[in-house]
Design an enzyme around this catalytic site. Structure first.
Site, mmCIF file in Angstrom:
data_model
loop_
_atom_site.group_PDB
_atom_site.id
_atom_site.type_symbol
_atom_site.label_atom_id
_atom_site.label_comp_id
_atom_site.label_asym_id
_atom_site.label_seq_id
_atom_site.Cartn_x
_atom_site.Cartn_y
_atom_site.Cartn_z
ATOM 1 N N ASP A 35 0.835 -1.207 0.000
ATOM 2 C CA ASP A 35 0.000 0.000 0.000
ATOM 3 C C ASP A 35 0.872 1.259 0.000
ATOM 4 O O ASP A 35 1.837 1.354 0.758
ATOM 5 C CB ASP A 35 -0.873 0.047 1.249
ATOM 6 N N HIS A 87 -1.136 4.440 -0.649
ATOM 7 C CA HIS A 87 -2.208 5.299 -0.127
ATOM 8 C C HIS A 87 -1.984 6.800 -0.303
ATOM 9 O O HIS A 87 -2.073 7.571 0.653
ATOM 10 C CB HIS A 87 -2.440 4.990 1.348
ATOM 11 N N ASP A 145 -4.074 -0.517 -3.343
ATOM 12 C CA ASP A 145 -4.272 0.597 -2.412
ATOM 13 C C ASP A 145 -3.251 1.714 -2.635
ATOM 14 O O ASP A 145 -2.563 2.150 -1.708
ATOM 15 C CB ASP A 145 -4.213 0.111 -0.967
ATOM 16 N N ASP A 163 -6.544 6.826 -1.910
ATOM 17 C CA ASP A 163 -7.283 6.990 -0.651
ATOM 18 C C ASP A 163 -6.336 7.273 0.509
ATOM 19 O O ASP A 163 -5.162 6.948 0.479
ATOM 20 C CB ASP A 163 -8.148 5.765 -0.321
ATOM 21 N N ARG A 164 -6.906 7.882 1.545
ATOM 22 C CA ARG A 164 -6.212 8.249 2.781
ATOM 23 C C ARG A 164 -5.268 9.431 2.565
ATOM 24 O O ARG A 164 -5.521 10.513 3.029
ATOM 25 C CB ARG A 164 -5.434 7.049 3.351
ATOM 26 N N ASN A 168 -8.412 -3.263 -2.289
ATOM 27 C CA ASN A 168 -9.795 -2.980 -1.904
ATOM 28 C C ASN A 168 -10.124 -1.493 -1.987
ATOM 29 O O ASN A 168 -11.299 -1.111 -2.032
ATOM 30 C CB ASN A 168 -10.081 -3.498 -0.495
ATOM 31 N N HIS A 169 -9.102 -0.625 -2.053
ATOM 32 C CA HIS A 169 -9.355 0.809 -2.195
ATOM 33 C C HIS A 169 -9.398 1.259 -3.648
ATOM 34 O O HIS A 169 -9.630 2.446 -3.904
ATOM 35 C CB HIS A 169 -8.322 1.619 -1.414
ATOM 36 N N HIS A 208 -3.498 -8.475 -3.047
ATOM 37 C CA HIS A 208 -3.600 -7.426 -2.034
ATOM 38 C C HIS A 208 -4.042 -7.975 -0.683
ATOM 39 O O HIS A 208 -3.448 -7.662 0.351
ATOM 40 C CB HIS A 208 -4.575 -6.342 -2.485
ATOM 41 N N ARG A 268 -12.763 -6.766 9.854
ATOM 42 C CA ARG A 268 -13.186 -5.687 8.962
ATOM 43 C C ARG A 268 -14.661 -5.796 8.595
ATOM 44 O O ARG A 268 -15.291 -4.802 8.238
ATOM 45 C CB ARG A 268 -12.379 -5.730 7.660
ATOM 46 N N HIS A 308 -2.276 -4.785 2.469
ATOM 47 C CA HIS A 308 -3.592 -4.600 3.080
ATOM 48 C C HIS A 308 -3.586 -4.238 4.554
ATOM 49 O O HIS A 308 -4.588 -3.750 5.080
ATOM 50 C CB HIS A 308 -4.410 -5.881 2.854
#
Length: 513
Positions: A249, A251, A278, A281-282, A310-311, A359, A407, A434
């Site tokens: 990730d 991000h 990922d 995002d964030r 997943n993002h 991921h 989650r 992840h």
């Protein structure tokens, strides 16, 4: 619930206070531990459970947060924090109708609570969008037009941003189908000089690309992703001079991504990179990270690869900031193009017929094989169950077998599940991402599974290292950073400075709390 001695109640309060200190220090895993100790000693206190729910929310453990809030509200139906945190847990679980009910209770008690207002507004938009989709399609399975493959460059002629733009120039070809209709775009002059200038003269100066350039880059990159299989295969066994670097990730942490290339080398004919999902995002430079990766994909289509995380999905992008960032810096149409390009990303990669890289995690169905992964129809938003979703969402656990995911999506899978899959499919290890790992890279499941996370000091708060796995057959370093494989080098790195812009700075989503 049982009676509690005065001594245990006092000790539980101490643990609760220690958890509160950890929350202030943003050490959320330690906070969960302290609150858990408090609850073990005194299970009568609603606030202990709602506090642990908050820590779980910060760790994206939405199912665990939901369960804590349910118990908290059983103990004290007037615990507004319990409703608030349960509402946010429902947002994370994508259960927007249930989230609305709890958030309305919060706002009745606290009409101006900002995070609840933002979350409720987002839930209302989700619910309206779903109703509209059903009304016009008659089902939940409406196919979106591929806005990347039908891009008409002339539709951007009304924008003046290209006239004001003084950065590196792109030459773009309008593609057409057999009937002469617009069929996407192709960048014809992508070069290392363009990429370097894009970084130094555009992104590092907080300048945006012209929207026509942005659309052309996404359209071209999407076509390259679409032509790749669901499971990409890479091999450097007979080419020891060629290195394959696997990153987890990132991000939207653009400055840390630049540091990866500066520290470990650029994408070249002898250096392949795989970014394992990922990448948006964030962080508040998700657009810059995505455009950099897409430009590199156009320049080196066989030397940089992106697995879907997943993002790289619509719901996550609405909640965690990428959609809002994209609309702020560019336009809703550019976000729609990114969304479609994410649907074309491969789901996994196999390196040297030895390492499976995805991921999230393995399927909960033990009969699912690597060949089944290769057959997944990936060109859509992921479903809520099945191998497609689990590749993006599942996590390892210490115990054997399968367990529920904290989650709320996917499963937790044990060392026996990993060992069986590897044996059945003639593989040596699984690389996945992840989850934050404080050391950047962590060997798990008897060293048959490796988690790599490449966003150091995640969200400017976690204090973790970033990690990279280099696949270098016969040239590995055993013992370094836990490595036991002569074909791997494990590197870690610290975060670098960046402008004072906070994570999710552009987000109007419900989890920007």
């Amino acid at each position: 619930m049982s009676s509690v001695s005065a001594g245990n109640a006092a000790k539980a309060l101490e643990f609760k206070n220690s958890g509160n200190v950890c929350i202030k220090e943003q050490n959320f895993p330690q906070a969960v531990e302290f609150y858990s100790k408090a609850i073990e000693l005194d299970d009568r206190q609603s606030i202990y459970l709602s506090n642990r729910a908050f820590a779980h929310l910060k760790l994206d453990n939405f199912q665990s947060a939901l369960e804590d809030c349910d118990k908290s509200l059983e103990l004290d139906p007037k615990n507004i924090k319990g409703y608030h945190r349960r509402g946010l847990a429902y947002v994370g679980l994508l259960q927007f109708n249930k989230a609305r009910n709890d958030l309305r209770i919060v706002l009745k008690a606290k009409p101006n609570e900002p995070t609840a207002l933002r979350a409720l507004d987002m839930c209302e938009k989700f619910v309206r969008a779903e109703r509209f989709k059903k009304a016009i399609s008659g089902s939940d399975s409406e196919d979106k037009v591929n806005v990347c493959a039908t891009l008409n460059l002339s539709s951007f002629d009304a924008y003046n941003d290209i006239k004001k733009y003084s950065g590196p120039k792109l030459e773009i070809e309008q593609l057409k189908d057999e009937n002469g209709n617009p069929a996407g775009a192709r960048v014809t002059n992508m070069s290392q000089e363009f990429v370097s200038s894009l970084v130094n003269d555009v992104f590092l100066k907080a300048i945006n690309l012209p929207k026509q350039y942005a659309a052309a880059i996404i359209s071209h990159a999407e076509r390259l992703f679409r032509e790749e299989p669901a499971v990409v295969e890479l091999n450097n066994v007979r080419m020891p001079e060629q290195q394959i670097s696997v990153c987890g990730d990132t991000h939207g942490q653009f400055y840390d991504v630049l540091n990866i290339f500066q520290k470990f080398g650029k994408v070249t004919e002898n250096h392949t990179y795989l970014f394992n999902g990922d990448f948006v995002d964030r962080g508040s430079w998700s657009c810059e990270v995505a455009f950099l990766f897409y430009c590199l994909k156009i320049l080196h289509p066989k030397k940089i690869f992106l697995n879907r995380g997943n993002h790289e999905t619509d719901n996550m992008n609405k909640i965690y900031g990428f959609e809002d960032e994209c609309k702020h810096k560019y336009s809703p149409r550019i976000f729609d193009m990114f969304s479609k390009s994410f649907e074309s990303l491969p789901l996994a990669t196999v390196i040297n017929s030895k390492y499976l890289v995805m991921h999230g995690g393995l399927s909960s169905d033990s009969s699912v094989t690597l060949e089944d992964f290769k057959k997944i129809e990936r060109f859509s938003q992921p479903p809520r169950e099945g191998p497609f979703m689990e590749l993006l969402w599942s996590d390892p656990q210490v115990a054997d077998g399968l367990g529920p995911s904290q989650r709320g999506l996917g499963y937790a899978f044990g060392p026996d599940v990993t060992a069986k899959f590897l044996s059945d499919n003639n593989l040596a290890k699984i690389f996945r991402s992840h989850e934050v790992r404080m050391s950047g890279v962590e060997f798990e499941h008897n060293k048959k599974l490796v988690t790599v996370f490449s966003a150091p000091n995640y969200c400017d708060a976690q204090g973790n290292l970033g990690g990279v796995i280099h696949v270098v057959p016969g040239q590995g370093t055993i013992g370094r950073n836990g490595n036991d494989d002569e074909d791997l080098i494990i590197d870690t790195f610290e975060a670098v400075k960046h402008p004072d812009i906070k994570p999710m700075a552009y987000s109007n989503g419900g989890l920007g709390f």
